[in-house]
Design a protein around this motif. Structure first.
Motif, mmCIF file in Angstrom:
data_model
loop_
_atom_site.group_PDB
_atom_site.id
_atom_site.type_symbol
_atom_site.label_atom_id
_atom_site.label_comp_id
_atom_site.label_asym_id
_atom_site.label_seq_id
_atom_site.Cartn_x
_atom_site.Cartn_y
_atom_site.Cartn_z
ATOM 1 N N GLU A 63 -9.450 -0.571 7.510
ATOM 2 C CA GLU A 63 -10.390 -1.097 6.504
ATOM 3 C C GLU A 63 -10.114 -2.569 6.200
ATOM 4 N N ALA A 64 -8.841 -2.949 6.166
ATOM 5 C CA ALA A 64 -8.493 -4.353 5.911
ATOM 6 C C ALA A 64 -8.950 -5.247 7.058
ATOM 7 N N VAL A 121 0.807 -1.225 0.000
ATOM 8 C CA VAL A 121 0.000 0.000 0.000
ATOM 9 C C VAL A 121 0.834 1.266 0.000
ATOM 10 N N LYS A 145 -5.668 4.097 7.812
ATOM 11 C CA LYS A 145 -6.969 3.872 7.176
ATOM 12 C C LYS A 145 -6.968 2.552 6.405
ATOM 13 N N HIS A 146 -5.910 2.302 5.657
ATOM 14 C CA HIS A 146 -5.808 1.042 4.918
ATOM 15 C C HIS A 146 -5.864 -0.146 5.871
ATOM 16 N N TYR A 178 -0.047 -8.353 7.754
ATOM 17 C CA TYR A 178 0.531 -7.061 7.363
ATOM 18 C C TYR A 178 1.957 -7.005 7.876
#
Length: 263
Positions: free
Chosen positions: A255-256, A170, A251-252, A216
């Motif tokens: 949301e994930a 990302v 934010k990424h 992640y």
């Protein structure tokens, strides 16, 4: 969803504010000196402890109570040990620096320049540039019972930090060592600039995160005659990355996790 932490850093503040902005209920659990292994509700738990030892144990407790830890206890444990990480990277066929793992004061050959670092550590600490075997032995004597890695020096120390979430890269930034140093860590004064993510970079980073089982991760890629995967961070910081790239990593990630909770 629940955020598990021991110290509130800028990253944790960003995650809490982002969840509020998105209307996502994000509970918090602080890990102090005592951790109860019972009473954890099944949920998605984002493990964000500064202490990796606490993170490994907290994730295992979550899993033992039927919850989903992100990252898992296994992923955090593997990524915290650089020697084990490199073994996993090689097993997946990814390019890594030539490395020897040192358990004691063995006779080793050192090229023109090499890197010695402990199997665990962050922010560029417990890392040294060496040019002779005597320097390696001196370092090992100063830190008994530590496992060390002796690695070839790739390039100038300049590297790329890629932030992976799921199957996507990302955001990425290039880290350039400060004058007179070879360590590129932003925490040590390294200069950062945005890095474009092409197919090769994303492929390497995603495969590296997958090799340690991380949902992640912050993947560090060295720049030499080609790209080499150096380390995978299972509880990565991202303050400098957001500032450098303008990408809202928090934010990424939120949301994930929301999507992950649906599955």
């Amino acid at each position: 969803m629940t955020l598990v932490y021991d110290v509130v850093r800028e990253e944790e503040k960003a995650l809490i504010k982002t969840a509020e902005r998105l209307g996502v209920v994000l509970k918090t659990v602080k890990i102090g000196e005592v951790l109860d292994v019972e009473g954890w509700e099944p949920d998605v738990y984002l493990i964000r402890t500064l202490s990796h030892n606490k993170g490994i144990v907290a994730a295992a407790v979550v899993e033992g109570n039927g919850g989903l830890a992100v990252n898992s206890s296994s992923a955090i444990a593997v990524s915290w040990n650089k020697a084990v990480t490199l073994a996993r990277l090689r097993a997946c066929g990814l390019p890594v620096p030539r490395t020897k793992v040192l358990f004691g004061e063995a006779e080793v050959e050192v090229g023109e320049r090499a890197i010695v670092k402990t199997a665990s550590g962050s922010w560029g600490r417990k890392v040294a540039l060496v040019t002779a075997p005597e320097e390696v032995r001196l370092l090992m004597r100063s830190a008994e019972n530590e496992v060390f890695l002796l690695q070839e020096m790739i390039g100038t120390g300049e590297d790329i930090r890629v932030f992976v979430i799921g199957e996507r890269a990302v955001a990425a930034m290039r880290r350039i060592p400060p004058r007179g140093d070879w360590r590129s860590n932003a925490a040590r004064g390294g200069r950062t600039e945005p890095q474009q993510i092409d197919g090769e970079l994303e492929d390497l980073a995603v495969k590296a995160a997958r090799s340690v089982g991380a949902f992640y991760a912050g993947v560090d890629i060295l720049i030499g005659d080609r790209l080499y995967v150096n380390e995978v961070n299972g509880i990565p910081e991202f303050k400098a990355l957001m500032k450098t790239t303008g990408v809202d990593v928090a934010k990424h990630l939120i949301e994930a996790l929301v999507e992950l909770r649906k599955t």
